[in-house]
Design an enzyme around this catalytic site. Structure first.
Site, short mmCIF file in Angstrom:
data_model
loop_
_atom_site.label_atom_id
_atom_site.label_comp_id
_atom_site.label_asym_id
_atom_site.label_seq_id
_atom_site.Cartn_x
_atom_site.Cartn_y
_atom_site.Cartn_z
N THR A 279 -16.80 -23.16 -40.41
CA THR A 279 -17.75 -24.73 -40.85
C THR A 279 -18.13 -25.32 -39.77
OG1 THR A 279 -18.04 -24.36 -43.28
CG2 THR A 279 -19.12 -26.53 -42.21
N PHE A 281 -19.41 -29.23 -38.61
CA PHE A 281 -19.37 -30.03 -38.94
C PHE A 281 -19.59 -31.02 -37.72
CE2 PHE A 281 -15.58 -28.14 -41.52
CZ PHE A 281 -16.48 -29.31 -42.84
#
Length: 672
Positions: A279, A281
């Protein structure tokens, strides 16, 4: 066969001693890294990333690992983390950033133990010498609101996942708010299935987690019998909820850290659909923080294009020609205009570097709307990009789009059209905008709209907020007038334009009209222009009564620099020593502006003339001079008009204007 307790104990003691030695050696290595950073800070020509040095280190590690019988992939992965942390330690020391000298407060969505909190802690460990306070919030929106209110120094939000794709809610927040990306973290997400102590996998009937985590583990969940997926606000929050429900049939997808911290059993590991689950960010701030020129950088953009063939290819071709490598591109539909899209693009490079600055300047002329969301350190996964050669001292950026030059400029290629609702204003077409000076009543604006529509007008004008020289003159109906203008536009099928006077009125007016007008008195209202630059809505900018063309274009630059490329310039007459007309219409401005800028240029003959009899001749002269359109005042009952009655065209005048325009435009090969 059971191991000898004495042998097992001795082995574990050796492991513990070795682990402590590894920690001591890592601390020693990072102390040396800080010394390297201080040397680079003194010598401003040295980049933080030295590709040759890192390749040599990797070769040495692999050579030694092979001699000792260690796995090459394992060795490479350990070294990658060490080198990544080393570069991060160097960045604030080389830059001498003030942020590294204070404690900061960072907000994230979720609770402690969530992937967001773990990734934030990992990034911030090298960003601030004095550390960071992390605060969890229930929703992405809550984090952004706290940032905007000044409660937080930064927001830390996920933007995309390698399995589930983009996080649409965060994209929306970036569009709707004036925010700046200042850093990023790519976090390897290890999802586990956690249950209450003593719970068995075959008992599980409900699995709860954040919707993104459920998507990432969809394949695994399909393999479980009769399992219901239950969305939760956060992965760690889902784990925490198990302790409240105390139901062994409910499990949570979360990080192993979140499960262990809450005393839960890990029922399954490695449950994501792909082995590599990452992921990305973003660290977001209220103000931009450009990275040091020596740091490999990434720049994030969002832009909107005209909806016709080749526009996306042209925009991407500009970036390609500049050698800007794309690392992300995705589209997001625009609810207000179906089948049109915003494009999110990430490119390698710093917006302050010469080659990317030139590309962005050219890209603005190809877009309706463009915002640079930020330039920030780029820490590539796998092979690192080559270091961009950027001078230590950067030149100040040139004007972005208007191409304002003190000397005459050569003709500009790539003239643009600006969409106002379904109507295109710009090269090759001619658009008539007409309507009353002020919206006075429902009957007046509806009848006026029908009248100008019948005469060939494509866009309905009408003032709801009127700046008047006398404080006792009619000032307009305000928001009531906006509502009436909107109703009239819908009934006649015309997009609408009205004047905006203050920044405070933008939220109440902008959603209800198709274009906002900046009047001559406000051309130098820079605070207003900056706010309009943040909108994705066409702006009609009128020339100030005493403004030179260069000053006019620099005013437009305030809007363009904010990201809004949908600007239409309007010549409306300037103040001279001549008093026979209300103002002197500067028709030479039309061809001169078209030589200086790519923006559409229209003319307002009504305010220049001040008398009805002069409006049509001046309007025809403007069309002959090559104006892209006209904006004229017309009233169904001019004798009763509350504003500028002397210059308002009648039904017969509108017919005469239309009849005069047709042969002029036909001779130029322009459509109307």
């Amino acid at each position: 066969m059971h191991p000898n307790p004495d042998t097992l104990g001795a082995a574990r003691t050796l492991i513990d001693e070795t682990d402590r030695e590894i920690i001591r050696l890592l601390a020693r290595r990072f102390d040396a890294v800080r010394s390297v950073a201080q040397a680079k800070a003194t010598d401003g020509d040295r980049p933080i990333l030295d590709n040759d040095r890192e390749r040599g280190v990797l070769a040495a590690w692999l050579r030694d690992a092979e001699a000792l019988g260690l796995s090459a992939p394992f060795t490479r992965r350990v070294l990658k983390e060490i080198l990544s942390h080393s570069r991060r330690l160097q960045e604030p020391l080389v830059e001498g950033s003030p942020a590294s000298a204070r404690r900061i407060t960072v907000g994230y969505q979720g609770v402690p133990g969530s992937h967001s909190s773990l990734a934030a802690a990992h990034l911030l460990a090298t960003r601030s010498v004095r550390g960071a306070d992390l605060r969890g919030y229930a929703l992405f929106q809550d984090v952004v609101e706290a940032l905007q209110a000044g409660t937080l120094d930064y927001a830390f939000l996920p933007i995309e996942n390698s399995i589930g794709g983009a996080i649409a809610d965060v994209n929306r927040l970036l569009i709707d708010n004036t925010l700046h990306i200042v850093d990023e973290e790519v976090w390897e997400v290890d999802q586990v299935l956690a249950g209450l102590p003593g719970a068995a996998l075959d008992q599980v009937r409900t699995v709860r987690s954040h919707p993104a985590a459920l998507v990432q583990c969809e394949g695994y969940l399909r393999g479980l019998e009769e399992v219901v997926r239950q969305p939760w606000f956060d992965t760690a929050g889902a784990a925490e909820s198990l302790l409240e429900d105390r139901d062994p049939a409910i499990a949570a997808i979360c990080s192993e850290e979140a499960a262990r911290a809450r005393g839960l059993d890990v029922l399954a590991t490695g449950i994501a659909d792909q082995e590599r689950n990452e992921t990305r960010f973003l660290l977001i701030a209220r103000e931009p923080e450009g990275p040091d020129p020596r740091v490999p950088a990434k720049t994030s953009l969002v832009f909107r294009l005209n909806h016709h063939e080749g526009t996306l290819a042209r925009a991407l071709g500009i970036l390609s020609a500049a050698g800007a490598n794309l690392t992300r591109i995705e589209s997001r539909p625009l609810p207000a205009t179906p089948w049109e899209y915003l494009f999110f693009v990430d490119v390698e490079g710093n917006q302050a570097s010469p080659h990317l600055a030139r590309a962005l300047k050219e890209l603005r002329s190809a877009c309706n709307h463009l915002r640079v969301l930020g330039s920030y350190p780029h820490r590539a996964r796998g092979a690192e990009p080559a270091m961009e050669q950027v001078p230590a001292v950067l030149e100040p950026p040139a004007p972005l789009s208007c191409a304002v030059e003190p000397e005459p400029a050569p003709p500009r290629p790539g003239r643009v059209r600006v969409n106002v609702g379904p109507i295109q204003v710009g090269e090759g077409a001619f658009v008539l905008m007409a309507g009353p000076c002020a919206v006075e009543s429902r009957d007046q604006i509806l009848e006026g709209a029908r009248m100008v529509r019948a005469a060939g007008a494509a866009i309905l004008r009408g003032g709801a907020f009127k700046p008047r020289t006398s404080p006792y003159a009619f000032q307009g109906l305000g928001l009531e007038g906006v509502a009436l203008l909107k109703e009239a536009g819908r009934e006649t099928g015309m997009p609408t334009v009205t004047e905006i006077l203050t920044q405070e009125d933008i939220p109440d007016v902008a959603p209800h009209v198709d274009m906002l007008q900046v009047g001559a008195r406000n051309m130098h209202n820079f605070a207003l222009l900056k706010e309009l630059g943040r909108l994705d809505k066409p702006i009609l900018l009128k020339r100030g009564m005493s403004a030179t063309l260069k000053e006019f274009l620099l005013a437009a630059e305030y809007i363009l620099a904010g990201g809004n490329q949908r600007v239409i310039l309007c010549e409306r007459g300037i103040r001279t020593f001549e008093t026979a007309t209300r103002a002197t219409l500067d028709l030479s401005a039309v061809p001169v502006l078209k030589r200086m800028t790519h923006l559409p240029v229209i003319v307002d003959p009504s305010h220049a003339a001040g008398e009805r009899e002069l409006v049509v001749p001046l309007a025809l002269a403007a069309a002959a001079a090559g104006a892209d359109g006209l904006i004229v005042e017309a009233h169904p009952w001019p004798e009763t008009a509350l504003c500028d009655k002397a210059q308002a065209l009648t039904r017969e005048d509108m017919a005469a204007l239309a009849a005069g325009l047709r042969p002029i435009l036909a001779s130029q090969g322009r459509a109307w």
